[in-house]
Design a protein around this motif. Structure first.
Motif, PDB file in Angstrom:
ATOM      1  N   ILE A  92      78.166  10.948  10.496  1.00 30.21           N
ATOM      2  CA  ILE A  92      77.146  11.928  10.094  1.00 30.21           C
ATOM      3  C   ILE A  92      77.677  13.348  10.287  1.00 30.21           C
ATOM      4  O   ILE A  92      77.500  14.208   9.418  1.00 30.21           O
ATOM      5  CB  ILE A  92      75.841  11.694  10.881  1.00 30.21           C
ATOM      6  N   LEU A  93      78.320  13.602  11.417  1.00 22.93           N
ATOM      7  CA  LEU A  93      78.894  14.919  11.683  1.00 22.93           C
ATOM      8  C   LEU A  93      79.935  15.283  10.631  1.00 22.93           C
ATOM      9  O   LEU A  93      79.941  16.402  10.102  1.00 22.93           O
ATOM     10  CB  LEU A  93      79.512  14.957  13.081  1.00 22.93           C
ATOM     11  N   ASN A  94      80.807  14.335  10.291  1.00 25.61           N
ATOM     12  CA  ASN A  94      81.830  14.590   9.278  1.00 25.61           C
ATOM     13  C   ASN A  94      81.216  14.893   7.924  1.00 25.61           C
ATOM     14  O   ASN A  94      81.654  15.811   7.227  1.00 25.61           O
ATOM     15  CB  ASN A  94      82.775  13.391   9.169  1.00 25.61           C
ATOM     16  N   VAL A  95      80.188  14.137   7.532  1.00 23.78           N
ATOM     17  CA  VAL A  95      79.543  14.360   6.243  1.00 23.78           C
ATOM     18  C   VAL A  95      78.865  15.727   6.208  1.00 23.78           C
ATOM     19  O   VAL A  95      78.985  16.467   5.219  1.00 23.78           O
ATOM     20  CB  VAL A  95      78.530  13.228   5.939  1.00 23.78           C
ATOM     21  N   VAL A  96      78.187  16.092   7.290  1.00 25.85           N
ATOM     22  CA  VAL A  96      77.513  17.393   7.342  1.00 25.85           C
ATOM     23  C   VAL A  96      78.522  18.529   7.240  1.00 25.85           C
ATOM     24  O   VAL A  96      78.319  19.500   6.499  1.00 25.85           O
ATOM     25  CB  VAL A  96      76.658  17.510   8.616  1.00 25.85           C
ATOM     26  N   VAL A  97      79.633  18.411   7.959  1.00 25.95           N
ATOM     27  CA  VAL A  97      80.656  19.464   7.924  1.00 25.95           C
ATOM     28  C   VAL A  97      81.283  19.552   6.535  1.00 25.95           C
ATOM     29  O   VAL A  97      81.481  20.652   6.007  1.00 25.95           O
ATOM     30  CB  VAL A  97      81.723  19.217   9.014  1.00 25.95           C
ATOM     31  N   VAL A  98      81.578  18.421   5.916  1.00 24.17           N
ATOM     32  CA  VAL A  98      82.177  18.437   4.581  1.00 24.17           C
ATOM     33  C   VAL A  98      81.216  19.049   3.564  1.00 24.17           C
ATOM     34  O   VAL A  98      81.619  19.870   2.730  1.00 24.17           O
ATOM     35  CB  VAL A  98      82.607  17.011   4.157  1.00 24.17           C
ATOM     36  N   ILE A  99      79.936  18.698   3.622  1.00 23.83           N
ATOM     37  CA  ILE A  99      78.958  19.280   2.702  1.00 23.83           C
ATOM     38  C   ILE A  99      78.855  20.793   2.909  1.00 23.83           C
ATOM     39  O   ILE A  99      78.837  21.564   1.949  1.00 23.83           O
ATOM     40  CB  ILE A  99      77.586  18.596   2.866  1.00 23.83           C
ATOM     41  N   PHE A 100      78.810  21.216   4.172  1.00 29.05           N
ATOM     42  CA  PHE A 100      78.746  22.645   4.466  1.00 29.05           C
ATOM     43  C   PHE A 100      79.974  23.381   3.930  1.00 29.05           C
ATOM     44  O   PHE A 100      79.845  24.450   3.318  1.00 29.05           O
ATOM     45  CB  PHE A 100      78.613  22.861   5.977  1.00 29.05           C
ATOM     46  N   VAL A 101      81.161  22.812   4.130  1.00 35.25           N
ATOM     47  CA  VAL A 101      82.397  23.466   3.675  1.00 35.25           C
ATOM     48  C   VAL A 101      82.445  23.520   2.152  1.00 35.25           C
ATOM     49  O   VAL A 101      82.841  24.545   1.575  1.00 35.25           O
ATOM     50  CB  VAL A 101      83.629  22.747   4.266  1.00 35.25           C
ATOM     51  N   VAL A 102      82.032  22.453   1.485  1.00 33.50           N
ATOM     52  CA  VAL A 102      82.033  22.456   0.020  1.00 33.50           C
ATOM     53  C   VAL A 102      81.067  23.511  -0.520  1.00 33.50           C
ATOM     54  O   VAL A 102      81.402  24.274  -1.435  1.00 33.50           O
ATOM     55  CB  VAL A 102      81.693  21.050  -0.526  1.00 33.50           C
ATOM     56  N   LEU A 103      79.864  23.577   0.058  1.00 38.24           N
ATOM     57  CA  LEU A 103      78.910  24.607  -0.375  1.00 38.24           C
ATOM     58  C   LEU A 103      79.439  26.007  -0.101  1.00 38.24           C
ATOM     59  O   LEU A 103      79.281  26.918  -0.924  1.00 38.24           O
ATOM     60  CB  LEU A 103      77.564  24.403   0.323  1.00 38.24           C
ATOM     61  N   TRP A 104      80.081  26.194   1.051  1.00 37.99           N
ATOM     62  CA  TRP A 104      80.644  27.497   1.393  1.00 37.99           C
ATOM     63  C   TRP A 104      81.766  27.880   0.416  1.00 37.99           C
ATOM     64  O   TRP A 104      81.843  29.033  -0.026  1.00 37.99           O
ATOM     65  CB  TRP A 104      81.151  27.461   2.828  1.00 37.99           C
TER      66      TRP A 104
END
Length: 62
Positions: A33-45
């Protein structure tokens, strides 16, 4: 933001995520879950940084 700053930020985020995944004991589900949240945040950023997403100031949470 120039390309060198983007690369440095991505490397720092990657190293921090790697350190968390390897050295902090957590359940595998929480790590995923942490990895998915970080990846989504980085992609949006990144999309916002390159101007493909537009301004994220209009997004409201809650």
């Amino acid at each position: 933001m120039n390309l060198i700053n983007l690369v440095v930020v991505l490397v720092v985020i990657g190293v921090i995520l790697w350190l968390i995944n390897n050295y902090i004991p957590m359940d595998g589900t929480i790590k995923k879950i942490l990895n998915v949240v970080v990846v989504i945040f980085v992609v949006l950023w990144l999309l916002s940084a390159f101007g493909l997403l537009g301004s994220m100031s209009g997004i409201r949470i809650g």
